[in-house]
Design an enzyme around this catalytic site. Structure first.
Site, PDB file in Angstrom:
ATOM      1  N   LYS A  22       0.678  -1.228  -0.132  1.00 17.33           N
ATOM      2  CA  LYS A  22      -0.078  -0.048  -0.190  1.00 17.33           C
ATOM      3  C   LYS A  22       0.837   1.095  -0.042  1.00 17.33           C
ATOM      4  O   LYS A  22       0.681   2.394  -0.664  1.00 17.33           O
ATOM      5  CB  LYS A  22      -0.914   0.058   1.325  1.00 17.33           C
ATOM      6  CG  LYS A  22      -1.587   1.237   1.586  1.00 17.33           C
ATOM      7  CD  LYS A  22      -2.154   1.229   2.867  1.00 17.33           C
ATOM      8  CE  LYS A  22      -1.614   1.744   4.208  1.00 17.33           C
ATOM      9  NZ  LYS A  22      -1.315   3.157   4.230  1.00 17.33           N
ATOM     10  N   ASP A 306       5.151   0.864  11.810  1.00 15.46           N
ATOM     11  CA  ASP A 306       3.930  -0.064  11.274  1.00 15.46           C
ATOM     12  C   ASP A 306       3.670  -1.362  11.894  1.00 15.46           C
ATOM     13  O   ASP A 306       2.641  -1.900  11.675  1.00 15.46           O
ATOM     14  CB  ASP A 306       4.072   0.119   9.895  1.00 15.46           C
ATOM     15  CG  ASP A 306       3.448   1.503   9.559  1.00 15.46           C
ATOM     16  OD1 ASP A 306       3.025   2.370  10.296  1.00 15.46           O
ATOM     17  OD2 ASP A 306       3.412   1.843   8.056  1.00 15.46           O
TER      18      ASP A 306
HETATM   19  C1  UD1 Z   1       4.471   6.833   6.191  1.00 14.72           C
HETATM   20  C2  UD1 Z   1       3.686   5.787   6.122  1.00 14.72           C
HETATM   21  C3  UD1 Z   1       3.103   4.976   7.437  1.00 14.72           C
HETATM   22  C4  UD1 Z   1       4.477   4.998   8.245  1.00 14.72           C
HETATM   23  C5  UD1 Z   1       5.346   6.233   8.410  1.00 14.72           C
HETATM   24  C6  UD1 Z   1       6.448   5.902   9.294  1.00 14.72           C
HETATM   25  C7  UD1 Z   1       2.695   5.955   3.994  1.00 14.72           C
HETATM   26  C8  UD1 Z   1       1.597   6.316   2.948  1.00 14.72           C
HETATM   27  N1  UD1 Z   1       2.547   6.153   5.290  1.00 14.72           N
HETATM   28  O1  UD1 Z   1       3.763   7.821   6.723  1.00 14.72           O
HETATM   29  O2  UD1 Z   1       2.387   3.788   7.135  1.00 14.72           O
HETATM   30  O3  UD1 Z   1       4.024   4.748   9.640  1.00 14.72           O
HETATM   31  O4  UD1 Z   1       5.766   6.378   6.994  1.00 14.72           O
HETATM   32  O5  UD1 Z   1       7.311   4.806   8.684  1.00 14.72           O
HETATM   33  O6  UD1 Z   1       3.825   5.742   3.340  1.00 14.72           O
HETATM   34  N2  UD1 Z   1       7.062  14.665  10.468  1.00 14.72           N
HETATM   35  C9  UD1 Z   1       7.361  15.965  10.730  1.00 14.72           C
HETATM   36  N3  UD1 Z   1       7.051  16.922   9.691  1.00 14.72           N
HETATM   37  C10 UD1 Z   1       6.614  16.468   8.434  1.00 14.72           C
HETATM   38  C11 UD1 Z   1       6.441  15.179   8.220  1.00 14.72           C
HETATM   39  C12 UD1 Z   1       6.812  14.173   9.210  1.00 14.72           C
HETATM   40  O7  UD1 Z   1       7.554  16.498  11.862  1.00 14.72           O
HETATM   41  O8  UD1 Z   1       6.577  17.234   7.505  1.00 14.72           O
HETATM   42  C13 UD1 Z   1       7.205  13.588  11.506  1.00 14.72           C
HETATM   43  C14 UD1 Z   1       5.716  12.972  11.876  1.00 14.72           C
HETATM   44  O9  UD1 Z   1       5.058  13.955  12.711  1.00 14.72           O
HETATM   45  C15 UD1 Z   1       6.251  11.547  12.494  1.00 14.72           C
HETATM   46  C16 UD1 Z   1       7.503  11.275  11.555  1.00 14.72           C
HETATM   47  O10 UD1 Z   1       8.074  12.772  11.235  1.00 14.72           O
HETATM   48  O11 UD1 Z   1       6.659  11.939  13.998  1.00 14.72           O
HETATM   49  C17 UD1 Z   1       7.108  10.244  10.802  1.00 14.72           C
HETATM   50  O12 UD1 Z   1       6.537  10.553   9.666  1.00 14.72           O
HETATM   51  P1  UD1 Z   1       6.575  10.336   8.226  1.00 14.72           P
HETATM   52  O13 UD1 Z   1       7.719   9.465   7.989  1.00 14.72           O
HETATM   53  O14 UD1 Z   1       6.397  11.706   7.314  1.00 14.72           O
HETATM   54  O15 UD1 Z   1       5.214   9.328   7.954  1.00 14.72           O
HETATM   55  P2  UD1 Z   1       4.378   9.546   6.888  1.00 14.72           P
HETATM   56  O16 UD1 Z   1       4.699   9.711   5.333  1.00 14.72           O
HETATM   57  O17 UD1 Z   1       3.209  10.103   7.120  1.00 14.72           O
END
Ligand code: UD1
Length: 419
Positions: A22, A306
């Protein structure tokens, strides 16, 4: 509304086929916007999240043909005209925000509401926006909306303060058609990012450093439509590995990339689970007595967040003390209260959960609070004494293809019923 009713205590046998990931498919579908041509996604997992992102593309003017039987999605993005998407669609799923990078790259502007998704933390988008700004875009935040616009994107060097998966993907997609060279430092290294880069390169992009924390993207003038088959879902595979462990069974899992699942295999091996890999097939043996362990979630190649909740279900039934520390999302222990309803002995201390394993969980009425929490409850139900009823299973449908059919095929007594 539907629920699962699961009767615990079965020993599993036979084999299960893993679907495509996914988390690889969602950014790949978003990336089809970049070429304005026809792309075909083969062996596409037919999941709620996939339908949401295809609805987003349709609402913008893309033509999409979903063939559920062949598991193929044909996407023609040549007709995309709209530069704004309905906030309802974006709020349904955080992954929808991945269209921002491709949209500004192709059209120079896009407006959408702040993204939604699983309720596991604040989930900001500051790193995505930092990347767009570094490439020369103007970002405006107004009344819950994000508007990004630019006359031209120009390659730049971007350091991510945290290796965010979504930010790495969004910045990579906005940089492939930018003028000049972009370097993303401290980029996330998850296999799904490598798969997106591979998809983009097959379309004609020039991305190097795949699988490392430094991605180099040399902008190209245009990209071409292609056919592509994404990687297998390492989280689905890990979930079935735990199913074998928690039921003390031996099963075969087909569709595994051994490298992608390395951190999960390492921890399960430490517990005493047996692994026999043969190409993309795995014979997993959970019949041994298992030992408690400590786990800390980390960005890849660390232990995946995850898989944290599923691991907690397993450790809840392994005698001794285990500690799980969640470092990625601040609110990812919502399954604890549900597991406690089933008799688990877990205490939360800040970002750690201390688990005292017990002999047997009890069936209970529980609620899937998010996607992976739902998977954790299914796993706990496989071990529990009696029947477990799991509500709010729409969360599980977001990320597991036909999970009840796959479980029934390996001997689980599970029914989906209306409630
Ligand atoms: C993706 C996955 C999700 C997984 C996560 C971490 C998809 C569709 N989803 O989510 O299943 O749990 O990676 O492996 O691929 N953060 C910031 N600023 C930002 C973006 C993120 O501070 O601009 C922080 C978030 O709050 C979190 C951490 O970074 O604490 C990880 O988030 P991120 O790696 O971005 O996860 P997603 O891409 O949302």
């Amino acid at each position: 509304m539907e629920k699962f009713i699961i009767k615990g205590g079965s020993t599993l046998r036979g084999e299960v086929n893993i679907s495509a990931a996914k988390n690889a498919v969602l950014p790949i579908i978003a990336a089809t916007i970049l070429c304005g041509d026809k792309c075909i996604i083969k062996n596409c997992p037919m999941l709620l999240d996939v339908y949401v992102i295809t609805d987003v593309l349709k609402s913008l003017g893309a033509k999409i043909n979903i063939n559920k039987i062949n598991r193929e999605i044909a996407i023609d993005t040549s007709g995309i005209i709209d530069s704004e998407v309905s906030s309802d669609l974006v709020r349904k799923m955080r992954g929808s925000f991945l269209i921002m990078g491709p949209m500004i790259s192709r059209f120079g502007k896009f407006k959408t509401s702040f993204p939604g998704g699983c309720n596991i933390g604040t989930r900001p988008i500051d790193l995505h926006l930092k990347g767009f700004k570094a490439l020369g875009a103007e970002v405006k935040l107004n009344h819950g909306y994000v508007e990004v616009s630019t006359t031209k994107l120009i390659g730049s060097k971007i350091y991510l303060d945290f290796p965010s998966v979504g930010a790495t993907e969004n910045i990579m997609m906005s940089a492939v058609l930018a003028e000049g060279e972009t370097i993303i430092e401290n980029a996330a290294e998850e296999p799904e990012i490598g798969d997106l880069a591979e998809f983009l390169n097959q379309m004609g992009a020039k991305i190097t450093g795949i699988g490392t924390d430094t991605l180099k993207i040399v902008g190209v003038k245009n990209l071409n439509g292609i056919s592509y088959e994404p990687i297998y879902d390492r989280i689905e595979a890990g979930t079935f590995m735990i199913a074998a462990g928690i039921t003390k069974s031996k099963i075969k899992i087909n569709g595994i990339n051994k490298e992608h699942i390395r951190p999960v295999v390492a921890k399960l091996t430490e517990m005493g689970i047996g692994f026999e890999f043969k190409g993309q097939e795995l014979l997993i043996d959970g019949r041994n007595d298992l030992k408690p362990i400590d786990i800390k979630t980390m960005p890849y190649p660390g232990f995946p967040t995850d898989m944290q909740s599923q691991m907690m279900s397993l450790l809840s039934c392994v005698c001794g003390t285990s500690v799980i520390t969640e470092t990625i999302f601040e609110n990812r222990f919502m399954h604890v209260i549900e597991l406690k309803r089933m008799g688990a002995n877990i205490k939360i201390d800040g970002r750690s959960a201390v688990i005292e394993g017990i002999n047997k969980l009890n069936g209970a009425e529980v609620k899937a609070t998010d996607l992976r929490a739902g998977a954790a409850l299914i796993l706990a139900a496989l071990e529990a004494d009696g029947e477990t009823e799991i509500y709010d299973i729409h969360h599980i449908d977001r990320g597991y293809v036909e999970i009840e059919n796959k479980l029934q095929d390996i001997g689980v007594k599970i029914q989906r019923v209306k409630c």
